[in-house]
Design a protein around this motif. Structure first.
Motif, PDB file in Angstrom:
ATOM      1  N   GLY A  29       0.789  -1.225   0.000  1.00 36.40           N
ATOM      2  CA  GLY A  29       0.000   0.000   0.000  1.00 36.40           C
ATOM      3  C   GLY A  29       0.820   1.273   0.000  1.00 36.40           C
ATOM      4  N   PHE A 104       1.183  -6.330  -1.905  1.00 40.79           N
ATOM      5  CA  PHE A 104       0.502  -5.302  -2.694  1.00 40.79           C
ATOM      6  C   PHE A 104      -0.967  -5.208  -2.320  1.00 40.79           C
ATOM      7  CE2 PHE A 104       3.915  -7.040  -5.354  1.00 40.79           C
ATOM      8  CZ  PHE A 104       4.638  -5.882  -5.630  1.00 40.79           C
ATOM      9  N   GLU A 105      -1.477  -3.990  -2.311  1.00 44.51           N
ATOM     10  CA  GLU A 105      -2.894  -3.751  -2.067  1.00 44.51           C
ATOM     11  C   GLU A 105      -3.685  -3.916  -3.359  1.00 44.51           C
ATOM     12  OE1 GLU A 105      -4.506  -3.273   0.613  1.00 44.51           O
ATOM     13  OE2 GLU A 105      -3.222  -2.318   2.106  1.00 44.51           O
ATOM     14  N   GLU A 108      -3.026  -1.732  -6.672  1.00 44.26           N
ATOM     15  CA  GLU A 108      -1.701  -1.106  -6.580  1.00 44.26           C
ATOM     16  C   GLU A 108      -0.825  -1.421  -7.798  1.00 44.26           C
ATOM     17  OE1 GLU A 108       1.284  -0.007  -2.912  1.00 44.26           O
ATOM     18  OE2 GLU A 108       0.322  -1.967  -2.897  1.00 44.26           O
TER      19      GLU A 108
END
Length: 215
Positions: A29, A104-105, A108
């Motif tokens: 994020g 990872f979000e 993203e």
């Protein structure tokens, strides 16, 4: 592929945190903050010795790249390339690509590159192929609604399997080439394997597939 053990690899990796991100779970994020801009993020899963991702970062300074390679003895070569090039828009991760959700979000990563992945030719190993539906779900979980997968291989069987997998998952195929190097496609950056296989006269297969919004 038999990997040569390099017992000094971990020490070298730890010595360059500016290139190989340590404790990447904490970057989840925050990748645009780490790169220092809001440019799109593209990742290569299985970056190998780094020729492709380094070349892409040089060619596209307006895009942030992350090369992911789980084998220390391999990523060391990618690290050497990055040290030499000193590209501000490229980072490396020495993690397992099957655990992307930890790093990872959602939304993203806008593009995933899969280049010359292990074909796992035996039917019983289909679930290990990086274009199997469970991996597609994993990529979708870190991408926006219309994120893309760009895929290259020399293996016809894996390519046919992957096209079917993309289609059955509901993805849109934007580009398909059965002979990339004779297709007129511009901007191709070759991997180490691609150079080797094409020099032997083998065809290179390429596709681009886009996720579709869920209704």
């Amino acid at each position: 592929m038999r990997l040569r053990n390099k017992p000094w690899a971990r020490e070298k990796i730890n010595a360059y945190p500016q290139y190989i991100t340590p404790q990447p779970e904490g970057a989840k994020g925050r990748w645009n903050e780490i790169f220092g801009n809001d440019n799109p993020i593209h990742i290569e899963v299985g970056t190998g010795k780094g020729q492709f991702v380094t070349g892409m970062a040089k060619q596209n300074p307006h895009i942030n790249y992350i090369g992911i390679e789980m084998y220390e003895s391999v990523i060391i070569t990618a690290l050497d390339r990055l040290i030499e090039a000193d590209l501000p828009n490229l980072k490396l991760l020495d993690v397992d690509g099957a655990e992307l959700i930890n790093y990872f979000e959602k939304g993203e990563v806008s593009r995933v590159y899969l280049n010359f992945s292990d074909p796992w030719p035996k039917t019983r190993h289909a679930k290990r192929r990086l274009t199997y539906k469970t991996f597609l779900s994993l990529y979708e979980s870190i991408m926006p609604d219309e994120g893309e997968i760009h895929f290259k291989t020399d293996n016809q069987g894996l390519f046919e399997f992957s096209l079917k997998s993309f289609s059955e998952y509901g993805m849109l195929l934007n580009f398909v080439s059965l002979d990339l190097h004779n297709s007129g496609y511009e901007g191709n950056v070759m991997t180490e394997y691609e150079e080797k296989f094409s020099a032997k006269g083998q065809r290179i297969y390429r596709s681009e597939a886009k996720f579709q919004p869920r209704t």
